[in-house]
Design an enzyme around this catalytic site. Structure first.
Site, PDB file in Angstrom:
ATOM      1  N   SER A 144       0.860  -1.181   0.000  1.00 58.68           N
ATOM      2  CA  SER A 144       0.000   0.000   0.000  1.00 58.68           C
ATOM      3  C   SER A 144       0.895   1.229   0.000  1.00 58.68           C
ATOM      4  O   SER A 144       2.117   1.126   0.154  1.00 58.68           O
ATOM      5  CB  SER A 144      -0.937   0.005   1.218  1.00 58.68           C
ATOM      6  N   GLY A 182      -8.372  -6.121   6.835  1.00 61.71           N
ATOM      7  CA  GLY A 182      -7.455  -6.266   5.710  1.00 61.71           C
ATOM      8  C   GLY A 182      -6.026  -6.223   6.185  1.00 61.71           C
ATOM      9  O   GLY A 182      -5.413  -5.158   6.224  1.00 61.71           O
ATOM     10  N   GLU A 207      -2.965 -17.321   1.599  1.00 62.49           N
ATOM     11  CA  GLU A 207      -1.534 -17.165   1.322  1.00 62.49           C
ATOM     12  C   GLU A 207      -0.925 -16.101   2.225  1.00 62.49           C
ATOM     13  O   GLU A 207       0.134 -16.307   2.827  1.00 62.49           O
ATOM     14  CB  GLU A 207      -1.340 -16.785  -0.152  1.00 62.49           C
ATOM     15  N   GLN A 208      -1.594 -14.965   2.351  1.00 61.56           N
ATOM     16  CA  GLN A 208      -1.070 -13.892   3.186  1.00 61.56           C
ATOM     17  C   GLN A 208      -1.077 -14.277   4.662  1.00 61.56           C
ATOM     18  O   GLN A 208      -0.114 -14.005   5.387  1.00 61.56           O
ATOM     19  CB  GLN A 208      -1.877 -12.618   2.970  1.00 61.56           C
ATOM     20  N   CYS A 365      -0.585   2.807 -13.171  1.00 63.43           N
ATOM     21  CA  CYS A 365      -0.891   3.348 -11.846  1.00 63.43           C
ATOM     22  C   CYS A 365       0.090   4.453 -11.466  1.00 63.43           C
ATOM     23  O   CYS A 365      -0.300   5.482 -10.900  1.00 63.43           O
ATOM     24  CB  CYS A 365      -0.875   2.235 -10.810  1.00 63.43           C
TER      25      CYS A 365
END
Length: 413
Positions: A144, A182, A207-208, A365
């Protein structure tokens, strides 16, 4: 090619675009001034029409599939930058405008319809191999926007500053109960655990969670931090603080009342939340077709007007608002450079088409945070008007304390 050439002649004024079409004929557009020099080649005659009808998606897919190639040193970043600095003028081509209006309406409807599939969409992106993310993120796997005190900061320094900035806003006291909506790979949860909080971190990516639990155990924080594989909409409890970083982008159009309603319902009366999300400085819109189809199905970065309307309906206090304008540009630039440096290794994990897809995603992005309408906002929300200190100097004071503690640790290490 005639219709595409007519469009490009009207559109490209800054920089220069040279094209060799699928029939081998060369075309040139633009002044050559105040913009990038771009040279591309088409390898499929059908691409001429596809670019007229749906330019953004067609260009991305052609680059991924190799039917559009970059020539003579042109980079993907140059290619995308050219069209950001040359936005199509209004009324350029009536048929294309009609197609765009229909797409936007369908996209908005589609994004609302995808809310029920949020969990699957998050897993689509975040359950990719962690080995991929290790090749372009910082050591803490923070996926992030970082917090740059200076453009010269390293990615590691900026991500550490982001964690401190959030921790300073949370104003943690020992044994506070914190809900993280999250959790990613666990860096923020660990940071809060080290500060003395009892952290519950929600995530739908197996997975995280597996990686995050390993990290927490290695750090000796397993009594302070726990990860729960559960959708936030299914979770209940009461907490002193709630923090959510990079999660709102996955909530979906039309579901903000549910998201902020859950924040409200999980807060203790004297508690507050810190929400960090990508947004837009423009009115409500739609997610670009390439991002929606290939990168973040169901994803949408909201306008502040959409967010504030929901917060107002739910009776929450907005205690603080901060807009980060260029921080994500610097973050994405660092990610893109690391991705490019490790491209061969990433191709071994997946394939060349995947590399081109992610290269296009990172470049698009990056440029959108430099020339487009994207930004990042951080909100502090509460049930009561006095839950947050009335002067925001406490954030600066807390950050100073955190820097001093980190400096002492480095000196003794």
């Amino acid at each position: 090619m005639r219709m595409l050439a007519s469009l490009l002649k009207s559109c490209v004024k800054r920089g220069r675009l040279r094209i060799v079409d699928a029939n081998g004929k060369q075309h040139e557009f633009g002044s050559g001034y105040d913009g990038p020099e771009v040279f591309i080649r088409f390898h499929d005659p059908k691409l001429h029409w596809k670019l007229v009808l749906h330019p953004e998606l067609a260009a991305a897919e052609a680059y991924m599939d190799g039917t559009l190639t970059l020539e003579e040193g042109t980079t993907c970043l140059d290619f995308i930058d050219l069209f950001f600095v040359n936005p199509a003028p209004e009324g350029l081509y009536p048929l294309q405008e009609q197609i765009t209006r229909v797409w936007n309406k369908l996209s908005r409807f589609h994004e609302k319809a995808l809310v029920s599939k949020t969990k699957r969409h998050v897993q689509h992106h975040y359950d990719l191999s962690t080995d991929l993310y290790r090749l372009f993120l910082d050591e803490g796997l923070n996926y992030s926007c970082a917090y740059y005190n200076s453009p010269e900061d390293t990615l590691e320094e900026a991500q550490a500053a982001k964690l401190d900035h959030l921790l300073a806003k949370l104003n943690i006291e020992p044994d506070m109960r914190i809900l993280e909506i999250g959790g990613g790979w666990g860096s923020l949860a660990m940071h809060m655990g080290r500060a003395g909080a009892d952290v519950t971190s929600l995530n739908v990516s197996g997975e995280q969670i597996a990686i995050a639990e390993q990290r927490v155990a290695s750090a000796g924080l397993d009594r302070k931090v726990r990860f729960v594989k559960q959708d936030y909409r299914e979770f209940t409890g009461k907490f002193d603080r709630i923090v959510s970083v990079g999660m709102m982008e996955h909530v979906g159009v039309g579901n903000y009342d549910g998201y902020f309603g859950k924040v409200r319902d999980c807060l203790k009366p004297d508690g507050y939340a810190v929400i960090h999300s990508i947004g837009r400085m423009a009115p409500p819109g739609t997610t670009g077709p390439f991002i929606l189809k290939y990168i973040f199905p169901g994803g949408y970065c909201p306008a502040l007007s959409e967010v504030m309307q929901s917060i107002e309906r739910l009776g929450l206090w907005v205690c603080d608002t901060e807009i980060l304008r260029l921080h994500y540009y610097y973050t994405l630039k660092a990610w893109r450079e690391r991705f490019e440096a490790n491209r061969d290794k990433i191709a071994e994990l997946y394939d060349e088409r995947f590399c081109r897809m992610w290269e296009f995603y990172l470049c698009a992005c990056e440029i959108s945070f430099l020339h487009g309408n994207n930004m990042v906002f951080q909100l502090m929300l509460s049930l009561e008007r006095d839950a947050v200190p009335i002067v925001r100097d406490f954030i600066v004071d807390n950050e100073k304390d955190l820097r001093e503690k980190a400096s002492k640790i480095r000196k003794t290490a």
